[in-house]
Structures are given as C-alpha cells and as structure tokens.
Design a protein around this motif. Structure first.
Motif, PDB file in Angstrom:
ATOM      1  N   PHE A   1       0.828  -1.198   0.000  1.00 25.18           N
ATOM      2  CA  PHE A   1       0.000   0.000   0.000  1.00 25.18           C
ATOM      3  C   PHE A   1       0.870   1.258   0.000  1.00 25.18           C
ATOM      4  O   PHE A   1       0.648   2.181  -0.794  1.00 25.18           O
ATOM      5  CB  PHE A   1      -0.922   0.003   1.223  1.00 25.18           C
ATOM      6  CG  PHE A   1      -1.806   1.206   1.299  1.00 25.18           C
ATOM      7  CD1 PHE A   1      -3.040   1.212   0.673  1.00 25.18           C
ATOM      8  CD2 PHE A   1      -1.400   2.332   1.990  1.00 25.18           C
ATOM      9  CE1 PHE A   1      -3.847   2.338   0.734  1.00 25.18           C
ATOM     10  CE2 PHE A   1      -2.200   3.458   2.054  1.00 25.18           C
ATOM     11  CZ  PHE A   1      -3.434   3.467   1.429  1.00 25.18           C
ATOM     12  N   LEU A   2       1.864   1.309   0.868  1.00 27.28           N
ATOM     13  CA  LEU A   2       2.726   2.492   0.948  1.00 27.28           C
ATOM     14  C   LEU A   2       3.562   2.665  -0.319  1.00 27.28           C
ATOM     15  O   LEU A   2       3.750   3.786  -0.798  1.00 27.28           O
ATOM     16  CB  LEU A   2       3.622   2.419   2.179  1.00 27.28           C
ATOM     17  CG  LEU A   2       2.885   2.551   3.512  1.00 27.28           C
ATOM     18  CD1 LEU A   2       3.847   2.364   4.669  1.00 27.28           C
ATOM     19  CD2 LEU A   2       2.158   3.883   3.610  1.00 27.28           C
ATOM     20  N   ASP A   3       4.064   1.565  -0.875  1.00 28.39           N
ATOM     21  CA  ASP A   3       4.837   1.653  -2.116  1.00 28.39           C
ATOM     22  C   ASP A   3       3.972   2.160  -3.269  1.00 28.39           C
ATOM     23  O   ASP A   3       4.409   3.005  -4.051  1.00 28.39           O
ATOM     24  CB  ASP A   3       5.436   0.294  -2.481  1.00 28.39           C
ATOM     25  CG  ASP A   3       6.586  -0.104  -1.578  1.00 28.39           C
ATOM     26  OD1 ASP A   3       7.081   0.746  -0.810  1.00 28.39           O
ATOM     27  OD2 ASP A   3       6.983  -1.290  -1.625  1.00 28.39           O
ATOM     28  N   GLU A   4       2.762   1.644  -3.380  1.00 31.24           N
ATOM     29  CA  GLU A   4       1.865   2.081  -4.455  1.00 31.24           C
ATOM     30  C   GLU A   4       1.463   3.545  -4.275  1.00 31.24           C
ATOM     31  O   GLU A   4       1.356   4.299  -5.249  1.00 31.24           O
ATOM     32  CB  GLU A   4       0.636   1.185  -4.523  1.00 31.24           C
ATOM     33  CG  GLU A   4       0.952  -0.201  -5.051  1.00 31.24           C
ATOM     34  CD  GLU A   4      -0.228  -1.159  -4.986  1.00 31.24           C
ATOM     35  OE1 GLU A   4      -1.346  -0.738  -4.603  1.00 31.24           O
ATOM     36  OE2 GLU A   4      -0.020  -2.335  -5.313  1.00 31.24           O
ATOM     37  N   HIS A   5       1.264   3.949  -3.040  1.00 27.40           N
ATOM     38  CA  HIS A   5       0.911   5.344  -2.775  1.00 27.40           C
ATOM     39  C   HIS A   5       2.091   6.267  -3.115  1.00 27.40           C
ATOM     40  O   HIS A   5       1.896   7.322  -3.734  1.00 27.40           O
ATOM     41  CB  HIS A   5       0.503   5.511  -1.310  1.00 27.40           C
ATOM     42  CG  HIS A   5       0.005   6.871  -0.981  1.00 27.40           C
ATOM     43  ND1 HIS A   5      -1.149   7.401  -1.514  1.00 27.40           N
ATOM     44  CD2 HIS A   5       0.519   7.827  -0.176  1.00 27.40           C
ATOM     45  CE1 HIS A   5      -1.329   8.625  -1.054  1.00 27.40           C
ATOM     46  NE2 HIS A   5      -0.328   8.910  -0.251  1.00 27.40           N
ATOM     47  N   ALA A   6       3.293   5.861  -2.745  1.00 26.47           N
ATOM     48  CA  ALA A   6       4.482   6.650  -3.082  1.00 26.47           C
ATOM     49  C   ALA A   6       4.631   6.780  -4.592  1.00 26.47           C
ATOM     50  O   ALA A   6       4.943   7.863  -5.110  1.00 26.47           O
ATOM     51  CB  ALA A   6       5.732   6.015  -2.477  1.00 26.47           C
ATOM     52  N   HIS A   7       4.397   5.700  -5.296  1.00 26.57           N
ATOM     53  CA  HIS A   7       4.501   5.737  -6.755  1.00 26.57           C
ATOM     54  C   HIS A   7       3.458   6.693  -7.344  1.00 26.57           C
ATOM     55  O   HIS A   7       3.773   7.491  -8.235  1.00 26.57           O
ATOM     56  CB  HIS A   7       4.318   4.330  -7.337  1.00 26.57           C
ATOM     57  CG  HIS A   7       4.366   4.303  -8.825  1.00 26.57           C
ATOM     58  ND1 HIS A   7       5.521   4.508  -9.536  1.00 26.57           N
ATOM     59  CD2 HIS A   7       3.382   4.121  -9.744  1.00 26.57           C
ATOM     60  CE1 HIS A   7       5.251   4.456 -10.826  1.00 26.57           C
ATOM     61  NE2 HIS A   7       3.961   4.215 -10.977  1.00 26.57           N
TER      62      HIS A   7
ATOM     63  N   CYS B   1      11.104  18.474 -11.087  1.00 26.43           N
ATOM     64  CA  CYS B   1      10.000  17.566 -10.779  1.00 26.43           C
ATOM     65  C   CYS B   1      10.499  16.130 -10.667  1.00 26.43           C
ATOM     66  O   CYS B   1      10.109  15.394  -9.760  1.00 26.43           O
ATOM     67  CB  CYS B   1       8.911  17.655 -11.849  1.00 26.43           C
ATOM     68  SG  CYS B   1       7.980  19.202 -11.814  1.00 26.43           S
ATOM     69  N   ASN B   2      11.365  15.733 -11.588  1.00 25.72           N
ATOM     70  CA  ASN B   2      11.895  14.372 -11.538  1.00 25.72           C
ATOM     71  C   ASN B   2      12.739  14.139 -10.300  1.00 25.72           C
ATOM     72  O   ASN B   2      12.676  13.068  -9.689  1.00 25.72           O
ATOM     73  CB  ASN B   2      12.687  14.054 -12.801  1.00 25.72           C
ATOM     74  CG  ASN B   2      11.796  13.839 -13.995  1.00 25.72           C
ATOM     75  OD1 ASN B   2      10.628  13.517 -13.857  1.00 25.72           O
ATOM     76  ND2 ASN B   2      12.340  14.026 -15.178  1.00 25.72           N
ATOM     77  N   MET B   3      13.548  15.125  -9.913  1.00 25.27           N
ATOM     78  CA  MET B   3      14.364  14.966  -8.707  1.00 25.27           C
ATOM     79  C   MET B   3      13.477  14.811  -7.474  1.00 25.27           C
ATOM     80  O   MET B   3      13.730  13.965  -6.620  1.00 25.27           O
ATOM     81  CB  MET B   3      15.324  16.150  -8.540  1.00 25.27           C
ATOM     82  CG  MET B   3      16.482  16.104  -9.511  1.00 25.27           C
ATOM     83  SD  MET B   3      17.549  17.567  -9.513  1.00 25.27           S
ATOM     84  CE  MET B   3      17.635  18.049  -7.832  1.00 25.27           C
ATOM     85  N   ALA B   4      12.435  15.613  -7.383  1.00 26.98           N
ATOM     86  CA  ALA B   4      11.520  15.514  -6.247  1.00 26.98           C
ATOM     87  C   ALA B   4      10.799  14.174  -6.257  1.00 26.98           C
ATOM     88  O   ALA B   4      10.689  13.505  -5.221  1.00 26.98           O
ATOM     89  CB  ALA B   4      10.503  16.654  -6.290  1.00 26.98           C
ATOM     90  N   ALA B   5      10.326  13.758  -7.412  1.00 26.62           N
ATOM     91  CA  ALA B   5       9.617  12.486  -7.520  1.00 26.62           C
ATOM     92  C   ALA B   5      10.538  11.309  -7.219  1.00 26.62           C
ATOM     93  O   ALA B   5      10.128  10.338  -6.579  1.00 26.62           O
ATOM     94  CB  ALA B   5       9.015  12.340  -8.914  1.00 26.62           C
ATOM     95  N   ASP B   6      11.794  11.392  -7.643  1.00 26.68           N
ATOM     96  CA  ASP B   6      12.746  10.307  -7.381  1.00 26.68           C
ATOM     97  C   ASP B   6      13.041  10.154  -5.897  1.00 26.68           C
ATOM     98  O   ASP B   6      13.371   9.063  -5.435  1.00 26.68           O
ATOM     99  CB  ASP B   6      14.041  10.535  -8.149  1.00 26.68           C
ATOM    100  CG  ASP B   6      13.857  10.369  -9.648  1.00 26.68           C
ATOM    101  OD1 ASP B   6      12.823   9.816 -10.062  1.00 26.68           O
ATOM    102  OD2 ASP B   6      14.745  10.818 -10.395  1.00 26.68           O
ATOM    103  N   GLU B   7      12.919  11.229  -5.131  1.00 23.01           N
ATOM    104  CA  GLU B   7      13.081  11.131  -3.676  1.00 23.01           C
ATOM    105  C   GLU B   7      11.964  10.296  -3.064  1.00 23.01           C
ATOM    106  O   GLU B   7      12.160   9.570  -2.112  1.00 23.01           O
ATOM    107  CB  GLU B   7      13.105  12.519  -3.038  1.00 23.01           C
ATOM    108  CG  GLU B   7      14.406  13.224  -3.163  1.00 23.01           C
ATOM    109  CD  GLU B   7      15.530  12.493  -2.454  1.00 23.01           C
ATOM    110  OE1 GLU B   7      15.379  12.108  -1.271  1.00 23.01           O
ATOM    111  OE2 GLU B   7      16.572  12.293  -3.102  1.00 23.01           O
ATOM    112  N   ILE B   8      10.765  10.412  -3.629  1.00 24.54           N
ATOM    113  CA  ILE B   8       9.606   9.683  -3.126  1.00 24.54           C
ATOM    114  C   ILE B   8       9.593   8.249  -3.641  1.00 24.54           C
ATOM    115  O   ILE B   8       9.302   7.317  -2.907  1.00 24.54           O
ATOM    116  CB  ILE B   8       8.305  10.390  -3.546  1.00 24.54           C
ATOM    117  CG1 ILE B   8       8.231  11.765  -2.905  1.00 24.54           C
ATOM    118  CG2 ILE B   8       7.089   9.560  -3.176  1.00 24.54           C
ATOM    119  CD1 ILE B   8       7.129  12.632  -3.459  1.00 24.54           C
ATOM    120  N   ASP B   9       9.914   8.078  -4.909  1.00 29.13           N
ATOM    121  CA  ASP B   9       9.802   6.778  -5.569  1.00 29.13           C
ATOM    122  C   ASP B   9      11.045   6.551  -6.437  1.00 29.13           C
ATOM    123  O   ASP B   9      10.970   6.636  -7.654  1.00 29.13           O
ATOM    124  CB  ASP B   9       8.531   6.778  -6.426  1.00 29.13           C
ATOM    125  CG  ASP B   9       8.148   5.399  -6.936  1.00 29.13           C
ATOM    126  OD1 ASP B   9       8.548   4.402  -6.322  1.00 29.13           O
ATOM    127  OD2 ASP B   9       7.457   5.344  -7.948  1.00 29.13           O
TER     128      ASP B   9
END
Length: 73
Positions: free
Chosen positions: A32-38, A61-69
């Motif tokens: 659930f947490l992995d899917e939410h992060a993605h 945007c990609n750098m920020a997103a890569d921190e999350i996922d």
C-alpha cells in the motif's frame, strides 16, 4: 523516515486486526505504501502546476519524484 516507519506499523496493525495474519498484514502495508508513493511521484512528475513554478521543470520535478519513488527511473 521515522514517520514512514510509524505509518507502516500503524497500517500493518490495522490490517492485522482485519485479517489476523501478521505476514499478510505487513505485506499489505508495504505494498500500500509503495503504491501510494509511486502515485504521488507520478503526480509530481506530470504536474502542470509545478512546471509553472520551476525554471527547469522536468529536472526539478523528476528529482523531487525520485526522492519519493526512486525505483522508477
């Protein structure tokens, strides 16, 4: 990451109360947490509004997103 660990434990505990299986509850919480992060990372990567606020929008945007996922390169 203390917040993520706490969220994981709380989610796993709630799922354990429902299903009664500790391993399945922990697997559910992690998935659930992995899917939410993605989903959040994809929202950041594709946000038109964020692009308006950054000079190098795709990189930022990609750098920020890569921190999350980070596994979605």
């Amino acid at each position: 990451m203390a917040e993520e660990a706490e969220l994981f434990e709380n989610l796993a505990a709630m799922e354990y109360r429902i299903c009664g299986d500790q391993a399945k509850a922990r697997e559910f919480a992690r998935r659930f947490l992995d899917e939410h992060a993605h989903a959040l990372a994809e929202k950041i990567r594709n946000s038109k509004r964020l692009r308006d606020y950054t000079d190098d929008h795709m990189s930022d945007c990609n750098m920020a997103a890569d921190e999350i996922d980070p596994e979605v390169f």
